[in-house]
Design a protein around this motif. Structure first.
Motif, short mmCIF file in Angstrom:
data_model
loop_
_atom_site.label_atom_id
_atom_site.label_comp_id
_atom_site.label_asym_id
_atom_site.label_seq_id
_atom_site.Cartn_x
_atom_site.Cartn_y
_atom_site.Cartn_z
N LYS A 124 -3.84 -7.81 -6.13
CA LYS A 124 -3.36 -8.86 -5.41
C LYS A 124 -3.56 -8.93 -4.01
O LYS A 124 -3.08 -8.11 -3.07
N ASP A 136 -1.81 -5.18 -2.93
CA ASP A 136 -1.14 -4.59 -3.93
C ASP A 136 -1.77 -4.30 -5.38
O ASP A 136 -2.95 -5.05 -5.38
N GLN A 171 3.57 2.94 -10.08
CA GLN A 171 3.61 2.79 -8.49
C GLN A 171 3.20 4.16 -7.97
O GLN A 171 3.68 5.07 -8.32
N ASP A 219 -1.23 -4.28 -9.36
CA ASP A 219 -0.30 -4.56 -10.65
C ASP A 219 -1.00 -4.00 -11.97
O ASP A 219 -2.21 -3.74 -12.05
#
Length: 425
Positions: free
Chosen positions: A39, A68, A74, A70
């Motif tokens: 992203k 980011d 994390q 996805d």
């Protein structure tokens, strides 16, 4: 005509890329069926990618939060890195489309944004910190990496606080068991016995010192350039009642004046001293040892002489280990031999380090919110990239980890050593 960012990504990566791209202009590109989505959130992120194509641009955008990911745990981009290495093959855009690409980007996109605060400048610009591997510059480089936060390291490393390659005695061994086994293996290779004196250079938080004192009855001195490590390690020693046998000293190994040690352990320090300094380093350690004393050198190595330094201008050098250098194990063995050491044993533990780094990355991911709260999102993201990428590098033999056991030869070639060592595998 102008292109969307998604169309621009398709020009470079194609629709078979191992990821999809969702851009801030609302467009999408890449593989529409991929379960990992990059992203791109800001224009600044695109400028990072344009002005530094490759790992540095991607790292800058990711560290700053402009990019980011996805579809991953994390802070653990291991799966993306594997796919990128195996399947990502950027294409040279069709020359007929170059005008459209330049028009889409515009002149502003070729102006580099400010660098992330965590990024070190290239080595040639760090001369104000001293010459490479001077005491002052080494202290700054060590502080950059090791003085992040003791609490952050607890979250990543686990209870052992051992930040070096573990050695797994079996497939089912835990990280803690493997770290304990590693320290014990070093002790057995060094032939430690009660009453002996051990010098541990680059001692970290004192894991080797504590293990040797508690389990082998030696007197031990550990030395580290990190003030946070030294304070933490010495407090740990006092808490366990080992202060009469052990000390963790904050300082440069070159400032150790004591000698007469029967054993020296160097676990994870050689990467920081510079290849050209190997002769002085091993000569200094030889001077600290008694005749017949043993040195166990444990460090990351390169697979061949062509590999050279840790990517001089790349992600690892800029964000993780400023001034770090690697060499093949043969270079290390040769440097030790030139300083009067006879090689008694050497082994490669690279598969163990691949597994160790994966365990650390999983710890970081499992403790992500606490790690971010402790060190900030940028630093946490750097560590996720570093640990995942390192694990992949060790898995594929791009980097290695060697333990080399050398013995200081005395006058007339005297170097007492058992006919067969007892440390086993």
């Amino acid at each position: 005509m102008t292109l969307t960012i998604g169309e621009l990504a398709d020009e470079i990566f194609g629709s078979e890329a191992p990821f999809a791209l969702a851009a801030y202009d609302g467009s999408r590109g890449g593989n529409p069926n991929a379960d990992i989505v990059l992203k791109l959130k800001t224009e600044r992120g695109l400028r990072y990618l344009v002005t530094a194509p490759g790992e540095l641009g991607l790292a800058r955008a990711y560290v700053q939060g402009d990019l980011d990911i996805d579809g991953i745990d994390q802070g653990d981009p291991y799966d993306l890195l594997v796919r990128a290495k195996d399947k990502l093959a950027p294409k040279i855009p069709d020359p007929r489309r170059l005008a459209d690409i330049v028009r889409t980007l515009g002149p502003r996109m070729f102006v580099p944004p400010e660098l992330p605060a965590q990024e070190n400048p290239p080595g040639w610009r760090r001369l104000a910190e001293g010459a490479r591997h001077s005491k002052a510059r080494d202290a700054q480089a060590i502080a950059h990496h090791y003085d992040v936060s003791n609490r952050f390291y607890e979250l990543v490393l686990g209870p052992s606080m051992a930040y070096t390659c573990a050695c797994y005695p079996s497939q089912g061994a835990t990280l803690e068991q493997a770290q304990e086994f590693k320290f014990d293996l070093v002790c057995r290779k060094l032939g430690l016995r009660p009453g002996m004196r051990l010098l541990d250079v680059g001692c970290g938080w004192g894991g080797m010192v504590r293990h040797a004192v508690k389990n082998y009855g030696v007197r031990a001195l550990g030395v580290t350039l990190s003030g946070e490590q030294a304070a933490y390690g010495q407090e740990w020693i006092e808490r366990e009642g080992l202060g009469d046998l052990a000390q963790i000293r904050h300082g440069d190994y070159r400032d150790v004046t004591e000698s007469g040690f029967e054993a020296v352990s160097s676990i994870g320090l050689t990467e920081h001293i510079g290849v050209k300094n190997y002769p002085a380093y091993f000569g200094f350690l030889a001077e600290r040892l008694v005749s017949g004393g043993l040195l166990l050198n444990h460090c990351i190595t390169s697979p061949n002489t062509a590999w050279g330094q840790i990517t001089k201008g790349g992600f690892i050098n800029r964000y993780v280990f400023p001034d770090g250098e690697l060499a093949p194990v043969g270079t290390i063995i040769g440097a030790m031999a030139d300083q009067g050491f006879e090689m008694r044993h050497a082994e490669d533990l690279r598969e163990h380090y691949a597994r160790t780094c994966r365990e650390w990355a999983r710890n970081l991911s499992a403790n992500w919110e606490a790690a971010v709260a402790e060190a900030g999102p940028g630093t946490a993201r750097i560590w996720g990239l570093y640990l995942s990428g390192s694990s992949l590098g060790f898995e594929r033999g791009e980097i290695q980890l060697h333990q080399v056991l050398g013995q200081k030869v005395g006058p007339g070639g005297v170097a007492p050593y058992p006919l067969r060592p007892s440390f086993g595998s």
